[in-house]
Design an enzyme around this catalytic site. Structure first.
Site, PDB file in Angstrom:
ATOM      1  N   CYS A 142       0.842  -1.189   0.000  1.00 51.56           N
ATOM      2  CA  CYS A 142       0.000   0.000   0.000  1.00 51.56           C
ATOM      3  C   CYS A 142       0.886   1.250   0.000  1.00 51.56           C
ATOM      4  CB  CYS A 142      -0.912  -0.012   1.225  1.00 51.56           C
ATOM      5  SG  CYS A 142      -1.924   1.476   1.395  1.00 51.56           S
ATOM      6  N   UNK A 192      -7.756  -5.395 -10.396  1.00 51.32           N
ATOM      7  CA  UNK A 192      -7.364  -4.306 -11.277  1.00 51.32           C
ATOM      8  C   UNK A 192      -7.035  -3.118 -10.365  1.00 51.32           C
TER       9      UNK A 192
END
EC number: 1.8.4.12
Length: 116
Positions: free
Chosen positions: A23, A95
């Site tokens: 992240c 995605u």
């Protein structure tokens, strides 16, 4: 192309070095390069997360085949999971926006987690 708006700058679309995608906000491990594959969409595509809690999922309104995905630790928006749209039957396609990811090359994972 998927129903997501394309903003460009997808630096990880054709990036296939060994390592881990974390992240961009909190450095939590999200995807391994082993689960990344080439796809015709302009975003990086993955078949699975590293940990069961790497992402949280929320149904996409009026799109039963799509789930919005966020970082399982900090809630940073990542992109979508498209159910049964992976490279093999029964696999999902995650995605993910490149801007929501940081790449940690293989062998540097421990240093990246200590720096957070």
């Amino acid at each position: 192309m998927s129903f997501c708006s394309f903003f460009g700058g997808e630096v990880f679309q054709n990036h296939f070095e060994p390592g881990v995608y974390v992240c961009a906000k909190c450095s939590y491990e999200l995807f391994s390069s082993h689960s990344k594959y080439a796809h015709s969409s302009p975003w990086p595509a993955f078949t699975e997360t590293i940990h069961p809690d790497s992402v949280t999922k929320c149904p996409e309104k009026n799109r039963p085949e799509a789930l919005k995905v966020s970082c399982g630790k900090c809630g940073n928006g990542l992109g979508h999971e498209f159910l049964n749209d992976g490279p093999k039957r029964g696999q999902s396609r995650f995605u993910i926006f490149s801007s929501s990811l940081k790449f940690v090359p293989k062998g540097k994972e421990a240093a990246a987690s200590q720096g957070h």
